[in-house]
Design an enzyme around this catalytic site. Structure first.
Site, short mmCIF file in Angstrom:
data_model
loop_
_atom_site.label_atom_id
_atom_site.label_comp_id
_atom_site.label_asym_id
_atom_site.label_seq_id
_atom_site.Cartn_x
_atom_site.Cartn_y
_atom_site.Cartn_z
N HIS A 1 55.92 21.75 14.78
CA HIS A 1 54.68 22.24 15.39
C HIS A 1 53.44 21.49 14.92
O HIS A 1 52.61 21.09 15.73
CB HIS A 1 54.57 23.72 15.06
CG HIS A 1 53.43 24.42 15.73
ND1 HIS A 1 53.27 24.42 17.10
CD2 HIS A 1 52.41 25.16 15.23
CE1 HIS A 1 52.18 25.12 17.41
NE2 HIS A 1 51.63 25.57 16.28
N ARG B 1 54.21 31.08 8.35
CA ARG B 1 55.19 30.49 9.28
C ARG B 1 56.39 29.88 8.59
O ARG B 1 57.50 29.91 9.12
CB ARG B 1 54.51 29.40 10.10
CG ARG B 1 53.68 29.97 11.16
CD ARG B 1 53.10 28.92 12.03
NE ARG B 1 52.25 29.62 12.98
CZ ARG B 1 51.34 29.05 13.72
NH1 ARG B 1 51.14 27.76 13.66
NH2 ARG B 1 50.62 29.76 14.56
N HIS C 1 57.17 25.91 13.84
CA HIS C 1 56.75 27.19 14.42
C HIS C 1 58.00 28.05 14.61
O HIS C 1 59.00 27.58 15.16
CB HIS C 1 56.05 26.94 15.76
CG HIS C 1 55.28 28.12 16.25
ND1 HIS C 1 55.89 29.27 16.70
CD2 HIS C 1 53.95 28.34 16.34
CE1 HIS C 1 54.95 30.13 17.06
NE2 HIS C 1 53.77 29.60 16.85
N ARG D 1 49.68 25.29 7.42
CA ARG D 1 48.44 25.71 8.08
C ARG D 1 48.47 27.18 8.49
O ARG D 1 49.47 27.68 9.01
CB ARG D 1 48.22 24.86 9.33
CG ARG D 1 47.02 25.25 10.13
CD ARG D 1 46.76 24.28 11.25
NE ARG D 1 47.84 24.24 12.21
CZ ARG D 1 48.01 25.11 13.20
NH1 ARG D 1 47.16 26.12 13.35
NH2 ARG D 1 49.01 24.98 14.04
N GLU E 1 47.35 37.14 14.00
CA GLU E 1 48.46 36.18 13.92
C GLU E 1 48.96 36.14 12.49
O GLU E 1 48.36 36.76 11.59
CB GLU E 1 48.02 34.80 14.41
CG GLU E 1 47.87 34.71 15.91
CD GLU E 1 47.68 33.29 16.41
OE1 GLU E 1 48.49 32.42 16.06
OE2 GLU E 1 46.70 33.06 17.13
C1 SIN Z 1 50.50 29.97 18.46
O1 SIN Z 1 49.90 30.38 19.44
O2 SIN Z 1 51.44 30.57 17.93
C2 SIN Z 1 50.09 28.65 17.88
C3 SIN Z 1 48.77 28.78 17.27
C4 SIN Z 1 48.62 27.82 16.15
O3 SIN Z 1 49.53 27.07 15.83
O4 SIN Z 1 47.55 27.83 15.53
#
Ligand code: SIN
Length: 512
Positions: free
Chosen positions: A325, A271, A225, A360, A111
């Site tokens: 988010h 993000r 997000h 975060r 991620e």
């Molecule tokens: C996501 O699945 O993009 C959200 C995960 C997160 O915010 O930690």
């Protein structure tokens, strides 16, 4: 009603604390709607932890503080990432099933802003649901559970907490006295019109803790997000960052790669960087998923939602926009979840442990919830705080008479306290979010929630105007860079005191 431990909220952190504490103590969980209805349940991506020999806690640590704009509490961030492997093992022992590949090994995905794939997931993109359901099955017969009850206010006597004033479905109030009160009410995404958050996440714990006199900080740091589904109006749902981790690319309407030349991690940049680029685009931005094989199998929840919203996945493109988010700030706590008020603890998104800094790192929030629930439970189990029944007659909750409608409040937050802020916009926003004035008695749970939203919005915007720099989730178009003066400085809020900008050390020195 009396209890030893009162847990307010039923997301992952609250349920984990309740589960651990119920082994030795009498625990009551109060939840505003149905048990487990929370942001945790909606978590798609997964839970980040170092679980392979080619990864190191130091790598996870550095990824976390770099994404966090170097605003993190480093001591607690180290604790968070070092505890990761042990917490995963604990969850597995509790019955959580993480996805495995054909060879039986746990699948780990990538991620944003992670340097290696280290995110474990369940049910493809239903990690939160698996975690929450596992914990519910454990606590449901061991704790007293009050669903559809709202904790309206904390019971405070001589700056110590002894439980909460609770409102039932018909608006009647009663007190729940407790030796230990744990706030686990989540963040404040519902203050914005486009959000990934559950409808119950309205800043209740932030506002309650503020009214009680607790120290709060970092409320200017809201994470947006980058990839929420861009439907008509505010119709939206989350498209996990794990989709970009599997190769998904952000394209402009003309098919150009949006993040080219912006950041060396492209779609997997932190993000705040990606969300700002999407917000800057005047026309629609697409998430290209054509390269992801068996999308429906890897991301069943997202595929189902796309189908419900009429998105043709065979076209290989999903229209996306950024949405509120995660709130990095909250009620300041130490390692054990203790707040500045004896008897009051905070866990999960409502807390500000400092591990997320100004932004975060993806999939660190479920980890934070379980790590600090464990630390807190350990502290509470070895302590013997006296439990004083809090007697009060006809205690009623007072709310401000001057209120914006919730739709109007969201418009103010979207416009003036959103992805990009300025002194002028914040000044306008703050003038509309004023809540001090005449007070009346609240008749319903909705009145209290409305007031909580207003107070939290006001706290976030008045914190944002004080930080005249850009860092992580807080971007000021009039101060677009980080400033040395604000490095590791927190904007601290406490009712009935002057607000101040101070160092972590000073706020920690205030702890009992
Ligand atoms: C996501 O699945 O993009 C959200 C995960 C997160 O915010 O930690």
């Amino acid at each position: 009603m009396d209890t030893e431990v009162l847990v307010i909220g039923s997301g992952l952190a609250g349920l984990m604390a309740a589960d651990l504490l119920s082994a030795e103590k009498n625990v009551t969980i109060i939840t505003k709607s149905a048990l487990g209805k929370s942001n945790s349940r909606l978590a798609q991506g997964g839970i980040a932890a170092v679980t392979t020999s080619d990864d190191r806690w130091t790598h996870h640590f550095f990824d976390t503080i770099r994404a966090g704009g170097f605003h993190n509490n480093e001591e607690l961030t180290e604790l968070l990432v070092r505890k990761g492997p042990q917490q995963i093992q604990q969850l597995i022992e509790m019955g959580v099933r993480f996805d495995r590949n054909a060879n039986g090994q746990y699948e780990r995905c990538m991620e944003g802003a992670h340097s290696v794939p280290r995110i474990l997931h369940s049910g493809g993109d239903a990690t939160g649901k698996e975690l929450v359901n596992t914990l519910i099955s454990r606590v449901k017969d061991r704790c007293t559970i009050l669903e559809n009850h709202l904790a309206a206010d904390l019971l405070i006597k001589e700056n110590e907490c002894y439980g909460a004033l609770v409102m039932n479905e018909t608006g009647e109030t009663f007190t729940v006295s407790a030796a230990y009160t744990i706030l686990a009410t989540g963040g404040a995404g519902q203050l914005y019109s486009v959000t990934s958050n559950d409808s119950s996440v309205t800043g209740d714990g932030i506002a309650m803790a503020y009214r009680a006199g607790a120290i709060l900080s970092d409320l200017e740091f809201m994470q947006f997000h980058p990839t929420m589904f861009a439907g008509a109006g505010s119709n939206s749902f989350l498209i996990s960052e794990a989709v970009r981790g599997e190769g998904g690319m952000l394209l402009t309407r003309d098919g150009e790669r949006l993040m080219e030349g912006i950041h060396d991690q492209l779609e997997l940049a932190p993000r705040d960087v990606v969300a700002r680029e999407i917000a800057k685009e005047e026309s629609v931005v697409y998430l290209d998923i054509s390269m992801i094989k068996r999308f429906h199998k890897r991301f069943p929840t997202i595929a189902k939602r796309c189908y419900q919203y009429g998105v043709d996945l065979d076209s290989g493109r999903i229209p996306v926009k950024a949405g509120a988010h995660f709130l990095m700030g909250g009620v300041v706590t130490d390692r054990y979840g203790r707040t500045s008020i004896p008897g009051l603890f905070a866990l999960g998104e409502v807390a500000n442990t400092g591990v997320h800094g100004a932004n975060r790192l993806a999939s660190n929030s479920l980890l934070e919830g379980v790590v600090f629930a464990n630390e807190s439970a350990r502290w509470i189990m070895q302590s013997d705080r006296k439990w004083i029944p809090y007697f009060t007659e006809n205690k009623r909750m007072k709310v401000s008479e001057y209120r914006l409608s919730i739709d109007r409040l969201r418009e103010v937050m979207d416009r003036h306290v959103g992805i990009s802020r300025s002194n002028e916009g914040l000044t306008t926003g703050i003038s509309q979010l004023e809540w001090r004035g005449k007070f009346i008695e609240a008749d319903t749970k909705e009145d209290v929630v409305h007031f909580n939203m207003l107070q939290t919005a006001w706290l976030m915007s008045t914190s944002a105007i004080m930080r005249t720099e850009s860092r992580g989730g807080h971007f000021r178009e009039d101060y677009p860079y980080q400033k040395q003066r604000f490095k590791q400085k927190r904007i601290i809020r406490r009712i009935s005191q002057d607000d101040w900008i101070e160092t972590e050390e000073r706020s920690r020195a205030i702890f009992h």
